[in-house]
Write an enzyme that holds these catalytic residues in place. Structure first.
Site, mmCIF file in Angstrom:
data_model
loop_
_atom_site.group_PDB
_atom_site.id
_atom_site.type_symbol
_atom_site.label_atom_id
_atom_site.label_comp_id
_atom_site.label_asym_id
_atom_site.label_seq_id
_atom_site.Cartn_x
_atom_site.Cartn_y
_atom_site.Cartn_z
ATOM 1 N N CYS A 54 -0.095 21.019 -3.388
ATOM 2 C CA CYS A 54 0.469 20.799 -2.045
ATOM 3 C C CYS A 54 -0.583 20.450 -1.001
ATOM 4 O O CYS A 54 -0.463 19.449 -0.293
ATOM 5 C CB CYS A 54 1.328 21.990 -1.612
ATOM 6 S SG CYS A 54 0.435 23.533 -1.305
ATOM 7 N N HIS B 246 2.378 27.348 1.192
ATOM 8 C CA HIS B 246 2.747 25.977 0.829
ATOM 9 C C HIS B 246 2.682 25.093 2.073
ATOM 10 O O HIS B 246 2.907 25.562 3.193
ATOM 11 C CB HIS B 246 4.161 25.956 0.241
ATOM 12 C CG HIS B 246 4.579 24.626 -0.307
ATOM 13 N ND1 HIS B 246 3.946 24.027 -1.370
ATOM 14 C CD2 HIS B 246 5.565 23.769 0.068
ATOM 15 C CE1 HIS B 246 4.536 22.865 -1.637
ATOM 16 N NE2 HIS B 246 5.518 22.685 -0.773
ATOM 17 N N HIS C 156 6.082 16.470 -0.161
ATOM 18 C CA HIS C 156 5.225 17.533 -0.676
ATOM 19 C C HIS C 156 5.098 17.460 -2.182
ATOM 20 O O HIS C 156 5.822 16.721 -2.857
ATOM 21 C CB HIS C 156 5.752 18.908 -0.230
ATOM 22 C CG HIS C 156 7.025 19.332 -0.888
ATOM 23 N ND1 HIS C 156 7.227 20.591 -1.387
ATOM 24 C CD2 HIS C 156 8.179 18.666 -1.143
ATOM 25 C CE1 HIS C 156 8.441 20.682 -1.912
ATOM 26 N NE2 HIS C 156 9.039 19.539 -1.769
#
Length: 159
Positions: free
Chosen positions: A73, A123, A135
């Site tokens: 990520c 994240h 993402h």
């Protein structure tokens, strides 16, 4: 480019004094709502980073990878902003710490979206507009556009 007004046509009495004083000393006033040059540059970088992230659609997730063909990520956000001319730290938490924090109402395309639990960020993605992010979600997955699935997010703008 900064919008400037040297002689406003309709202004309050206090505004007229300020505008006349500025004009007398050779100054200028920013028009209300006009973007500063720094803000405009930030918007350009954010737009380019968003396009870079979208161009990586389908790239496989790999823990610790920061491109050009595999990403985790924060590797995707780091790579995307690097290609847009901005430097980010490596991890999602470090990226959150370095970004300018903005509210949900102030978020813009290209801002970073941080998912958190308590005070820890776990994240990150790039805001694409309409409640969606680009993402690299998890092992076995690929870079993709997805609806933000949690209300536990913070937003950050890369400076």
């Amino acid at each position: 480019m900064t919008a400037q007004i040297h002689v406003p046509s309709l202004i309050s009495r206090a505004g007229a004094v300020s505008a006349l004083t500025l004009a007398a000393v050779g100054g200028s006033m920013l028009a209300p709502g006009a973007a500063s040059e720094a803000h405009a540059a930030t918007t350009v970088h954010a737009g380019k980073a968003l396009k870079v992230a979208a161009s990586k659609r389908g790239a496989p997730y790999r823990y610790g990878a920061a491109g050009p063909s595999r990403f985790d990520c924060s590797g995707l956000t780091l790579y995307s902003y690097k290609k847009a001319g901005k430097k980010l730290p490596r991890t999602a938490q470090q990226q959150y710490n370095k970004s300018k924090h903005v509210s949900r109402m102030s978020r813009q395309r290209g801002d970073l979206v941080f998912f958190h639990s308590g005070g820890s960020v776990y994240h990150v993605g790039i805001y694409a507009g309409s409640g969606k992010i680009w993402h690299s979600p998890k092992s076995g997955s690929v870079v993709r556009l997805e609806k933000i699935w949690s209300k536990r997010v913070w937003y950050g703008r890369v400076r």
